[in-house]
Design a protein around this motif. Structure first.
Motif, PDB file in Angstrom:
ATOM      1  N   GLY A   1       0.827  -1.195   0.000  1.00  0.00           N
ATOM      2  CA  GLY A   1       0.000   0.000   0.000  1.00  0.00           C
ATOM      3  C   GLY A   1       0.864   1.249   0.000  1.00  0.00           C
ATOM      4  N   PHE A   2       0.192   2.396   0.084  1.00  0.00           N
ATOM      5  CA  PHE A   2       0.897   3.671   0.103  1.00  0.00           C
ATOM      6  C   PHE A   2       0.215   4.570   1.112  1.00  0.00           C
ATOM      7  CE2 PHE A   2       2.486   7.697  -1.420  1.00  0.00           C
ATOM      8  CZ  PHE A   2       3.772   7.373  -1.825  1.00  0.00           C
ATOM      9  N   ASP A   3       0.952   5.253   1.946  1.00  0.00           N
ATOM     10  CA  ASP A   3       0.519   6.240   2.937  1.00  0.00           C
ATOM     11  C   ASP A   3       0.573   5.729   4.370  1.00  0.00           C
ATOM     12  OD1 ASP A   3       0.154   8.240   1.097  1.00  0.00           O
ATOM     13  OD2 ASP A   3      -2.002   7.976   0.964  1.00  0.00           O
ATOM     14  N   ASP A   4       0.630   4.438   4.599  1.00  0.00           N
ATOM     15  CA  ASP A   4       0.717   3.864   5.944  1.00  0.00           C
ATOM     16  C   ASP A   4      -0.380   4.379   6.862  1.00  0.00           C
ATOM     17  OD1 ASP A   4       1.766   2.095   7.799  1.00  0.00           O
ATOM     18  OD2 ASP A   4       3.157   3.551   8.626  1.00  0.00           O
ATOM     19  N   ILE A   5      -1.619   4.283   6.379  1.00  0.00           N
ATOM     20  CA  ILE A   5      -2.755   4.686   7.210  1.00  0.00           C
ATOM     21  C   ILE A   5      -2.896   3.721   8.387  1.00  0.00           C
ATOM     22  CG2 ILE A   5      -3.970   5.836   5.317  1.00  0.00           C
ATOM     23  CD1 ILE A   5      -5.747   3.333   5.102  1.00  0.00           C
ATOM     24  N   THR A   6      -3.597   4.124   9.411  1.00  0.00           N
ATOM     25  CA  THR A   6      -3.748   3.332  10.631  1.00  0.00           C
ATOM     26  C   THR A   6      -4.273   1.926  10.340  1.00  0.00           C
ATOM     27  OG1 THR A   6      -4.173   5.343  11.881  1.00  0.00           O
ATOM     28  CG2 THR A   6      -4.822   3.275  12.909  1.00  0.00           C
ATOM     29  N   GLU A   7      -5.201   1.801   9.418  1.00  0.00           N
ATOM     30  CA  GLU A   7      -5.791   0.506   9.111  1.00  0.00           C
ATOM     31  C   GLU A   7      -4.767  -0.474   8.530  1.00  0.00           C
ATOM     32  OE1 GLU A   7      -7.076   3.434   8.314  1.00  0.00           O
ATOM     33  OE2 GLU A   7      -9.002   3.467   9.340  1.00  0.00           O
ATOM     34  N   ALA A   8      -3.648   0.023   8.017  1.00  0.00           N
ATOM     35  CA  ALA A   8      -2.635  -0.846   7.406  1.00  0.00           C
ATOM     36  C   ALA A   8      -1.985  -1.770   8.434  1.00  0.00           C
ATOM     37  CB  ALA A   8      -1.561  -0.009   6.715  1.00  0.00           C
ATOM     38  N   PHE A   9      -1.937  -1.354   9.684  1.00  0.00           N
ATOM     39  CA  PHE A   9      -1.288  -2.193  10.692  1.00  0.00           C
ATOM     40  C   PHE A   9      -2.225  -2.600  11.832  1.00  0.00           C
ATOM     41  CE2 PHE A   9      -0.236   2.243  11.548  1.00  0.00           C
ATOM     42  CZ  PHE A   9      -0.609   2.408  12.864  1.00  0.00           C
ATOM     43  N   THR A  10      -3.507  -2.279  11.688  1.00  0.00           N
ATOM     44  CA  THR A  10      -4.495  -2.666  12.687  1.00  0.00           C
ATOM     45  C   THR A  10      -4.987  -4.075  12.379  1.00  0.00           C
ATOM     46  OG1 THR A  10      -5.175  -0.356  12.816  1.00  0.00           O
ATOM     47  CG2 THR A  10      -6.683  -1.972  13.740  1.00  0.00           C
ATOM     48  N   PRO A  11      -5.064  -4.951  13.401  1.00  0.00           N
ATOM     49  CA  PRO A  11      -5.546  -6.314  13.145  1.00  0.00           C
ATOM     50  C   PRO A  11      -6.891  -6.281  12.446  1.00  0.00           C
ATOM     51  CG  PRO A  11      -4.676  -6.139  15.354  1.00  0.00           C
ATOM     52  CD  PRO A  11      -4.706  -4.736  14.789  1.00  0.00           C
ATOM     53  N   PRO A  12      -7.155  -7.143  11.493  1.00  0.00           N
ATOM     54  CA  PRO A  12      -6.370  -8.316  11.112  1.00  0.00           C
ATOM     55  C   PRO A  12      -5.359  -8.049  10.000  1.00  0.00           C
ATOM     56  CG  PRO A  12      -8.435  -8.363   9.928  1.00  0.00           C
ATOM     57  CD  PRO A  12      -8.438  -7.104  10.783  1.00  0.00           C
ATOM     58  N   TYR A  13      -5.098  -6.792   9.688  1.00  0.00           N
ATOM     59  CA  TYR A  13      -4.221  -6.449   8.569  1.00  0.00           C
ATOM     60  C   TYR A  13      -2.765  -6.338   9.010  1.00  0.00           C
ATOM     61  CZ  TYR A  13      -8.826  -5.152   6.958  1.00  0.00           C
ATOM     62  OH  TYR A  13     -10.157  -5.164   6.661  1.00  0.00           O
ATOM     63  N   SER A  14      -1.908  -6.570   8.079  1.00  0.00           N
ATOM     64  CA  SER A  14      -0.476  -6.354   8.268  1.00  0.00           C
ATOM     65  C   SER A  14       0.079  -5.982   6.896  1.00  0.00           C
ATOM     66  CB  SER A  14       0.198  -7.608   8.821  1.00  0.00           C
ATOM     67  OG  SER A  14       1.552  -7.343   9.086  1.00  0.00           O
ATOM     68  N   LEU A  15      -0.323  -4.791   6.427  1.00  0.00           N
ATOM     69  CA  LEU A  15      -0.062  -4.360   5.056  1.00  0.00           C
ATOM     70  C   LEU A  15       1.296  -3.673   4.925  1.00  0.00           C
ATOM     71  CD1 LEU A  15      -1.231  -3.920   2.168  1.00  0.00           C
ATOM     72  CD2 LEU A  15      -2.145  -1.758   3.005  1.00  0.00           C
ATOM     73  N   THR A  16       2.139  -4.217   4.074  1.00  0.00           N
ATOM     74  CA  THR A  16       3.393  -3.558   3.718  1.00  0.00           C
ATOM     75  C   THR A  16       3.020  -2.252   3.028  1.00  0.00           C
ATOM     76  OG1 THR A  16       4.580  -5.629   3.498  1.00  0.00           O
ATOM     77  CG2 THR A  16       5.468  -3.747   2.291  1.00  0.00           C
ATOM     78  N   THR A  17       3.731  -1.186   3.323  1.00  0.00           N
ATOM     79  CA  THR A  17       3.319   0.123   2.810  1.00  0.00           C
ATOM     80  C   THR A  17       4.511   1.061   2.654  1.00  0.00           C
ATOM     81  OG1 THR A  17       1.727   1.921   3.172  1.00  0.00           O
ATOM     82  CG2 THR A  17       2.833   1.076   5.101  1.00  0.00           C
ATOM     83  N   VAL A  18       4.279   2.141   1.969  1.00  0.00           N
ATOM     84  CA  VAL A  18       5.274   3.205   1.836  1.00  0.00           C
ATOM     85  C   VAL A  18       4.788   4.372   2.678  1.00  0.00           C
ATOM     86  CG1 VAL A  18       6.401   4.814   0.250  1.00  0.00           C
ATOM     87  CG2 VAL A  18       5.917   2.468  -0.483  1.00  0.00           C
ATOM     88  N   ARG A  19       5.617   4.817   3.603  1.00  0.00           N
ATOM     89  CA  ARG A  19       5.263   5.909   4.519  1.00  0.00           C
ATOM     90  C   ARG A  19       5.843   7.224   3.990  1.00  0.00           C
ATOM     91  NH1 ARG A  19       7.288   4.420  10.022  1.00  0.00           N
ATOM     92  NH2 ARG A  19       5.424   3.124  10.023  1.00  0.00           N
ATOM     93  N   GLN A  20       5.003   8.253   3.960  1.00  0.00           N
ATOM     94  CA  GLN A  20       5.435   9.588   3.534  1.00  0.00           C
ATOM     95  C   GLN A  20       5.645  10.488   4.745  1.00  0.00           C
ATOM     96  OE1 GLN A  20       3.437  11.186  -0.122  1.00  0.00           O
ATOM     97  NE2 GLN A  20       1.810   9.901   0.664  1.00  0.00           N
ATOM     98  N   ASP A  21       6.506  11.459   4.598  1.00  0.00           N
ATOM     99  CA  ASP A  21       6.757  12.443   5.655  1.00  0.00           C
ATOM    100  C   ASP A  21       5.859  13.651   5.395  1.00  0.00           C
ATOM    101  OD1 ASP A  21       7.689  14.314   7.448  1.00  0.00           O
ATOM    102  OD2 ASP A  21       9.800  14.085   6.891  1.00  0.00           O
TER     103      ASP A  21
END
Length: 73
Positions: A7-27
């Motif tokens: 994914g892209f943006d590393d939103i909260t849902e990307a790492f909230t169970p049951p997800y474990s989404l690899t993502t690109v985090r922006q500053d």
């Protein structure tokens, strides 16, 4: 096991169970500060302002959606 997802943006849902989404985090802070700075430059010197590109580094956050078994964060 046949699909890897990033994914892209590393939103909260990307790492909230049951997800474990690899993502690109922006500053977002740096992006906001630099965009504001460029806008103010254009407002104060419209005749001398030139468009330019600014690269802000991102961070890859590896999680399980890309097939990684290791927990990285």
């Amino acid at each position: 096991g046949d699909i890897a997802l990033v994914g892209f943006d590393d939103i909260t849902e990307a790492f909230t169970p049951p997800y474990s989404l690899t993502t690109v985090r922006q500053d977002y802070r740096t992006i906001s500060v630099e965009a504001t700075r460029m806008l103010l430059e254009k407002i104060h010197s419209p005749d001398h302002w030139k468009p330019r590109q600014l690269l802000v580094p991102t961070q890859l956050v590896v999680r399980q959606s890309c097939g990684s078994k290791k927990k990285w964060d």
